[in-house]
Design a protein around this motif. Structure first.
Motif, PDB file in Angstrom:
ATOM      1  N   LEU A   1       0.812  -1.215   0.000  1.00  0.00           N
ATOM      2  CA  LEU A   1       0.000   0.000   0.000  1.00  0.00           C
ATOM      3  C   LEU A   1       0.848   1.270   0.000  1.00  0.00           C
ATOM      4  O   LEU A   1       0.302   2.375   0.028  1.00  0.00           O
ATOM      5  CB  LEU A   1      -0.939   0.015   1.213  1.00  0.00           C
ATOM      6  N   VAL A   2       2.167   1.132  -0.044  1.00  0.00           N
ATOM      7  CA  VAL A   2       3.040   2.308  -0.007  1.00  0.00           C
ATOM      8  C   VAL A   2       2.690   3.278  -1.126  1.00  0.00           C
ATOM      9  O   VAL A   2       2.585   4.484  -0.901  1.00  0.00           O
ATOM     10  CB  VAL A   2       4.537   1.905  -0.080  1.00  0.00           C
ATOM     11  N   ARG A   3       2.471   2.773  -2.316  1.00  0.00           N
ATOM     12  CA  ARG A   3       2.167   3.651  -3.451  1.00  0.00           C
ATOM     13  C   ARG A   3       0.844   4.386  -3.258  1.00  0.00           C
ATOM     14  O   ARG A   3       0.650   5.481  -3.779  1.00  0.00           O
ATOM     15  CB  ARG A   3       2.143   2.839  -4.736  1.00  0.00           C
ATOM     16  N   VAL A   4      -0.058   3.766  -2.488  1.00  0.00           N
ATOM     17  CA  VAL A   4      -1.369   4.375  -2.241  1.00  0.00           C
ATOM     18  C   VAL A   4      -1.288   5.420  -1.130  1.00  0.00           C
ATOM     19  O   VAL A   4      -1.788   6.527  -1.276  1.00  0.00           O
ATOM     20  CB  VAL A   4      -2.410   3.287  -1.867  1.00  0.00           C
ATOM     21  N   VAL A   5      -0.659   5.051  -0.002  1.00  0.00           N
ATOM     22  CA  VAL A   5      -0.679   5.936   1.166  1.00  0.00           C
ATOM     23  C   VAL A   5       0.529   6.867   1.260  1.00  0.00           C
ATOM     24  O   VAL A   5       0.463   7.905   1.910  1.00  0.00           O
ATOM     25  CB  VAL A   5      -0.816   5.132   2.484  1.00  0.00           C
ATOM     26  N   ALA A   6       1.641   6.485   0.641  1.00  0.00           N
ATOM     27  CA  ALA A   6       2.851   7.333   0.701  1.00  0.00           C
ATOM     28  C   ALA A   6       3.590   7.300  -0.626  1.00  0.00           C
ATOM     29  O   ALA A   6       4.729   6.827  -0.712  1.00  0.00           O
ATOM     30  CB  ALA A   6       3.764   6.865   1.834  1.00  0.00           C
ATOM     31  N   PRO A   7       2.960   7.793  -1.698  1.00  0.00           N
ATOM     32  CA  PRO A   7       3.599   7.732  -3.016  1.00  0.00           C
ATOM     33  C   PRO A   7       4.932   8.473  -3.071  1.00  0.00           C
ATOM     34  O   PRO A   7       5.823   8.108  -3.830  1.00  0.00           O
ATOM     35  CB  PRO A   7       2.570   8.345  -3.956  1.00  0.00           C
TER      36      PRO A   7
ATOM     37  N   ARG B   1      -8.099  -1.174  -5.654  1.00  0.00           N
ATOM     38  CA  ARG B   1      -8.952  -0.915  -6.819  1.00  0.00           C
ATOM     39  C   ARG B   1      -9.405   0.546  -6.858  1.00  0.00           C
ATOM     40  O   ARG B   1      -9.431   1.176  -7.907  1.00  0.00           O
ATOM     41  CB  ARG B   1     -10.164  -1.854  -6.802  1.00  0.00           C
ATOM     42  N   ILE B   2      -9.757   1.085  -5.694  1.00  0.00           N
ATOM     43  CA  ILE B   2     -10.138   2.496  -5.620  1.00  0.00           C
ATOM     44  C   ILE B   2      -8.969   3.381  -6.030  1.00  0.00           C
ATOM     45  O   ILE B   2      -9.118   4.339  -6.788  1.00  0.00           O
ATOM     46  CB  ILE B   2     -10.638   2.854  -4.199  1.00  0.00           C
ATOM     47  N   SER B   3      -7.773   3.031  -5.552  1.00  0.00           N
ATOM     48  CA  SER B   3      -6.574   3.791  -5.904  1.00  0.00           C
ATOM     49  C   SER B   3      -6.292   3.723  -7.402  1.00  0.00           C
ATOM     50  O   SER B   3      -5.945   4.731  -8.027  1.00  0.00           O
ATOM     51  CB  SER B   3      -5.372   3.251  -5.121  1.00  0.00           C
ATOM     52  N   LEU B   4      -6.436   2.547  -7.986  1.00  0.00           N
ATOM     53  CA  LEU B   4      -6.206   2.386  -9.426  1.00  0.00           C
ATOM     54  C   LEU B   4      -7.206   3.217 -10.233  1.00  0.00           C
ATOM     55  O   LEU B   4      -6.853   3.813 -11.246  1.00  0.00           O
ATOM     56  CB  LEU B   4      -6.291   0.911  -9.818  1.00  0.00           C
ATOM     57  N   LYS B   5      -8.445   3.259  -9.751  1.00  0.00           N
ATOM     58  CA  LYS B   5      -9.465   4.060 -10.445  1.00  0.00           C
ATOM     59  C   LYS B   5      -9.092   5.542 -10.409  1.00  0.00           C
ATOM     60  O   LYS B   5      -9.226   6.252 -11.398  1.00  0.00           O
ATOM     61  CB  LYS B   5     -10.828   3.832  -9.797  1.00  0.00           C
ATOM     62  N   ARG B   6      -8.591   6.002  -9.263  1.00  0.00           N
ATOM     63  CA  ARG B   6      -8.154   7.406  -9.159  1.00  0.00           C
ATOM     64  C   ARG B   6      -6.974   7.678 -10.082  1.00  0.00           C
ATOM     65  O   ARG B   6      -6.892   8.731 -10.714  1.00  0.00           O
ATOM     66  CB  ARG B   6      -7.768   7.725  -7.715  1.00  0.00           C
ATOM     67  N   ARG B   7      -6.039   6.735 -10.152  1.00  0.00           N
ATOM     68  CA  ARG B   7      -4.881   6.901 -11.030  1.00  0.00           C
ATOM     69  C   ARG B   7      -5.310   6.924 -12.495  1.00  0.00           C
ATOM     70  O   ARG B   7      -4.741   7.649 -13.306  1.00  0.00           O
ATOM     71  CB  ARG B   7      -3.858   5.792 -10.769  1.00  0.00           C
ATOM     72  N   GLU B   8      -6.315   6.135 -12.840  1.00  0.00           N
ATOM     73  CA  GLU B   8      -6.837   6.146 -14.209  1.00  0.00           C
ATOM     74  C   GLU B   8      -7.424   7.524 -14.545  1.00  0.00           C
ATOM     75  O   GLU B   8      -7.154   8.077 -15.609  1.00  0.00           O
ATOM     76  CB  GLU B   8      -7.936   5.085 -14.368  1.00  0.00           C
ATOM     77  N   ARG B   9      -8.226   8.052 -13.615  1.00  0.00           N
ATOM     78  CA  ARG B   9      -8.841   9.369 -13.846  1.00  0.00           C
ATOM     79  C   ARG B   9      -7.786  10.461 -13.977  1.00  0.00           C
ATOM     80  O   ARG B   9      -7.974  11.423 -14.707  1.00  0.00           O
ATOM     81  CB  ARG B   9      -9.818   9.706 -12.726  1.00  0.00           C
ATOM     82  N   ALA B  10      -6.669  10.295 -13.265  1.00  0.00           N
ATOM     83  CA  ALA B  10      -5.583  11.280 -13.332  1.00  0.00           C
ATOM     84  C   ALA B  10      -4.701  11.061 -14.566  1.00  0.00           C
ATOM     85  O   ALA B  10      -3.761  11.802 -14.805  1.00  0.00           O
ATOM     86  CB  ALA B  10      -4.730  11.202 -12.065  1.00  0.00           C
ATOM     87  N   GLY B  11      -5.013  10.011 -15.337  1.00  0.00           N
ATOM     88  CA  GLY B  11      -4.234   9.723 -16.537  1.00  0.00           C
ATOM     89  C   GLY B  11      -2.924   9.012 -16.255  1.00  0.00           C
ATOM     90  O   GLY B  11      -2.093   8.846 -17.145  1.00  0.00           O
ATOM     91  N   GLU B  12      -2.738   8.536 -15.027  1.00  0.00           N
ATOM     92  CA  GLU B  12      -1.467   7.907 -14.646  1.00  0.00           C
ATOM     93  C   GLU B  12      -1.408   6.429 -15.009  1.00  0.00           C
ATOM     94  O   GLU B  12      -0.378   5.924 -15.404  1.00  0.00           O
ATOM     95  CB  GLU B  12      -1.274   8.069 -13.131  1.00  0.00           C
TER      96      GLU B  12
END
Length: 195
Positions: free
Chosen positions: A16-22, A141-152
């Motif tokens: 979860l490091v990438r999610v909580v402490a990118p 999954r929620i984090s991936l969805k946010r990254r998709e919306r950000a174009g990442e």
């Protein structure tokens, strides 16, 4: 139970490091390179996984039962596990319709795996382990969805329907091997009790 908890915290925390402490991940990569980050990530994850395996084995022997699932849930669990294996296989292959439809087949595979095991197991240690993995997969999954919306994050791009057929075959064969012997050999529990 302490070792199991510690293993879950270390393993899932690292994932979860990438999610909580990118910024932490980016900082290590910037200062020491991606290879160093992968080495640290792998070593810490491995320690967590070993603690989970050992701790779960110990905890199963001493923890109580929170609920006793009815038999029909075991049958549903077995069916869900076939889907989990197919999704897992689809996640490692070039994208077919399965991967494109579910967007993140490996994450979905973990969610299905965890849910299936929660349906079939009511021991405290099992609920803790599989509930933790289910929660982690939902957060991811929620984090991936946010990254998709950000174009990442780039979603899988369809390659061929033949990859779907391959995912079904590989998933079904792996599932069959686990039902036949691998689950009992690796985990110590037969998923289907005969007699």
């Amino acid at each position: 139970m302490t070792l199991l908890l510690l293993g879950i915290v270390i393993f899932l925390g690292m994932h979860l490091v990438r999610v909580v402490a990118p910024g932490l991940r980016a900082s290590v990569i910037e200062r020491q390179g991606k290879g160093a980050w992968l080495g640290i990530y792998t070593a810490i994850s491995l320690v967590g996984l070993l603690l989970i395996i050992y701790g779960f084995g110990e905890a199963r022997a001493v923890t109580g039962v929170l609920y006793t699932p009815p038999v029909f849930l075991t049958h549903i669990s077995l069916l869900l596990m076939l889907l989990a294996f197919i999704c897992l296989a689809a996640g490692f292959l070039p994208a077919g319709r399965i991967a494109v439809a579910v967007k993140h087949p490996q994450v979905l595979s973990i969610k299905i795996w965890a849910l299936a095991h929660l349906l079939a197991n009511g021991e405290t240690s099992s609920v803790l382990l599989f509930g933790s993995f289910l929660a982690w997969a939902v957060i991811l999954r929620i984090s991936l969805k946010r990254r998709e919306r950000a174009g990442e994050k780039v979603l899988p791009v369809f390659r061929s329907t033949s990859n779907d057929l391959l995912a079904v075959v590989i998933g079904a064969v792996a599932y069959g091997l686990f039902i036949w012997r691998l689950h009992e050999w690796l985990i110590g529990v037969a998923p289907i009790v005969m007699g």
